[in-house]
Design an enzyme around this catalytic site. Structure first.
Site, mmCIF file in Angstrom:
data_model
loop_
_atom_site.group_PDB
_atom_site.id
_atom_site.type_symbol
_atom_site.label_atom_id
_atom_site.label_comp_id
_atom_site.label_asym_id
_atom_site.label_seq_id
_atom_site.Cartn_x
_atom_site.Cartn_y
_atom_site.Cartn_z
ATOM 1 N N ALA A 140 4.861 -8.153 -2.750
ATOM 2 C CA ALA A 140 5.383 -9.114 -3.768
ATOM 3 C C ALA A 140 4.835 -10.348 -3.534
ATOM 4 O O ALA A 140 4.814 -10.884 -2.512
ATOM 5 C CB ALA A 140 6.670 -9.180 -4.115
ATOM 6 N N GLN A 185 4.488 0.252 -8.803
ATOM 7 C CA GLN A 185 5.974 0.443 -7.932
ATOM 8 C C GLN A 185 6.988 -0.193 -9.001
ATOM 9 O O GLN A 185 6.778 -1.235 -9.315
ATOM 10 C CB GLN A 185 5.699 -0.366 -6.772
ATOM 11 C CG GLN A 185 7.248 0.050 -5.694
ATOM 12 C CD GLN A 185 7.132 -0.752 -4.598
ATOM 13 O OE1 GLN A 185 7.223 -1.997 -4.581
ATOM 14 N NE2 GLN A 185 7.033 0.055 -3.473
ATOM 15 N N CYS A 243 12.898 -3.219 -0.296
ATOM 16 C CA CYS A 243 12.679 -4.297 -0.116
ATOM 17 C C CYS A 243 13.928 -5.177 0.331
ATOM 18 O O CYS A 243 15.185 -4.712 -0.223
ATOM 19 C CB CYS A 243 12.423 -5.075 -1.697
ATOM 20 S SG CYS A 243 12.331 -6.915 -1.654
ATOM 21 N N GLY A 292 4.281 -0.198 9.254
ATOM 22 C CA GLY A 292 4.881 -1.029 9.918
ATOM 23 C C GLY A 292 4.248 -1.409 11.335
ATOM 24 O O GLY A 292 3.925 -0.631 12.045
#
Length: 332
Positions: A22, A74, A104, A206
């Site tokens: 985002a 998404q 999130c 990650g």
């Protein structure tokens, strides 16, 4: 020869995908990463409830261009009915995949019961997924999760099994808990455990910063695809690097001049796709310009100046000055 994986009816090269981010991975960002080899991209997250109430940004966030495919839109939300209705609306934009955000960590999302708050309620997460799958028809639905809510409640394998039973076509796992946000180290062992727990494709996410860490993710977890977030900041070239590694071909890192050329191309794309005036579009471009300058002599000062940019001409002049400084230090 690069392998491929299937998510539902969608074929994806087994190199690296761009994570949904985002405020970062807008269309300009996704297009830059696709041009440099991203196998798959995901939109910025969109509120399911917002879509159902005709949020004015729906079209901007949900539109899928041919150059971006394969691409997922998404959604985030905490209510199965709203999620199902949002999926039906999003289908009009013809996404290849619909992804549900259950990872999130930001308070304004978690506070609504969505995002990583769903890690605390696998039954609700499963109900949301099942509702989305039913509404999506032939379009595959995937889910992105974290390793758990906190270090004493790591439940990604349990969560993944519940999501698989609800019909998800793939599961992306960020190897951090919600309370870690983006600090500490991503745990590949959790991703490995999820891969061993389910039969649907698992996407590892990650701390992927180069081809070496990508290969380590594949090797240590057995995941089906790797997803890159912050490692792509100012570095769309990472996808080209990983593709070269997977093909067994030589990778030529970008020169300083190429980085600055791509930075300016990225800024032009941001401005060209924006409906805002040049000065406001440049506000959105500032952080990207700064990221392209990371890691060079005197870059801290130049990054600070990036946050003052108000025109494309200023960005061009700054890039040229930056190149000259590096050349004076023998850096190419």
């Amino acid at each position: 020869m690069i392998d491929t994986i299937k998510i539902g009816n969608v074929t994806i090269p087994r190199t690296a995908a761009l994570a949904p981010m985002a405020g970062v991975a807008d269309r300009a960002y996704r297009l830059m990463c696709k041009r440099y080899g991203a196998a798959y991209v995901v939109s910025e997250m969109v509120s399911a409830k917002g879509i159902c109430y005709s949020d004015r940004k729906t079209a901007e966030l949900c539109t899928v261009t041919e150059e971006e495919r394969p691409m997922a839109v998404q959604l985030f939300g905490s209510e199965p009915d709203f999620m199902a209705e949002a999926v039906k609306i999003v289908l009009d934009y013809r996404p290849d995949i619909i992804d549900i955000n259950m990872g999130c960590p930001v308070p304004k999302v978690v506070g609504t019961g969505a995002g990583s708050a769903l890690m605390k309620d696998p039954a609700l997460a499963a109900a949301i997924t099942e509702a989305a799958v039913k509404a999506a028809g032939d379009t595959p639905v995937t889910v992105k999760i974290r390793s758990g809510w906190s270090s004493d409640s790591i439940n990604a394998p349990e969560m993944a099994r519940a999501l698989e039973a609800s019909g998800t076509a793939a599961i992306a796992v960020h190897g951090r808990t919600r309370d870690m946000f983006y600090s500490g180290q991503s745990d590949m062992n959790v991703i490995k455990a999820v891969k061993e727990a389910v039969s649907v494709p698992v996407i590892g996410n990650g701390d992927i910063t180069d081809a070496e860490s990508c290969a380590e993710m594949y090797g240590r977890t057995g995941c089906d695809l790797v997803m890159i977030g912050r490692g792509s900041y100012g570095n769309p070239f990472i996808f080209r690097e990983i593709a070269a590694r997977m093909e067994g071909s030589e990778y030529q890192p970008p020169s300083l001049e190429e980085k600055m050329r791509v930075m300016l191309e990225h800024i032009r794309l941001i401005a060209g796709l924006s409906e805002k005036c040049e000065e406001l579009a440049m506000h959105e471009a500032r952080k990207h310009a700064a990221w392209y300058m990371n890691g060079y002599y005197g870059s801290a000062k130049f990054r600070g100046r990036c946050y003052q940019l108000s025109s494309y001409a200023e960005a061009e002049a700054l890039a040229e000055e930056f190149i000259e400084l590096q050349r004076s230090r023998g850096i190419n």
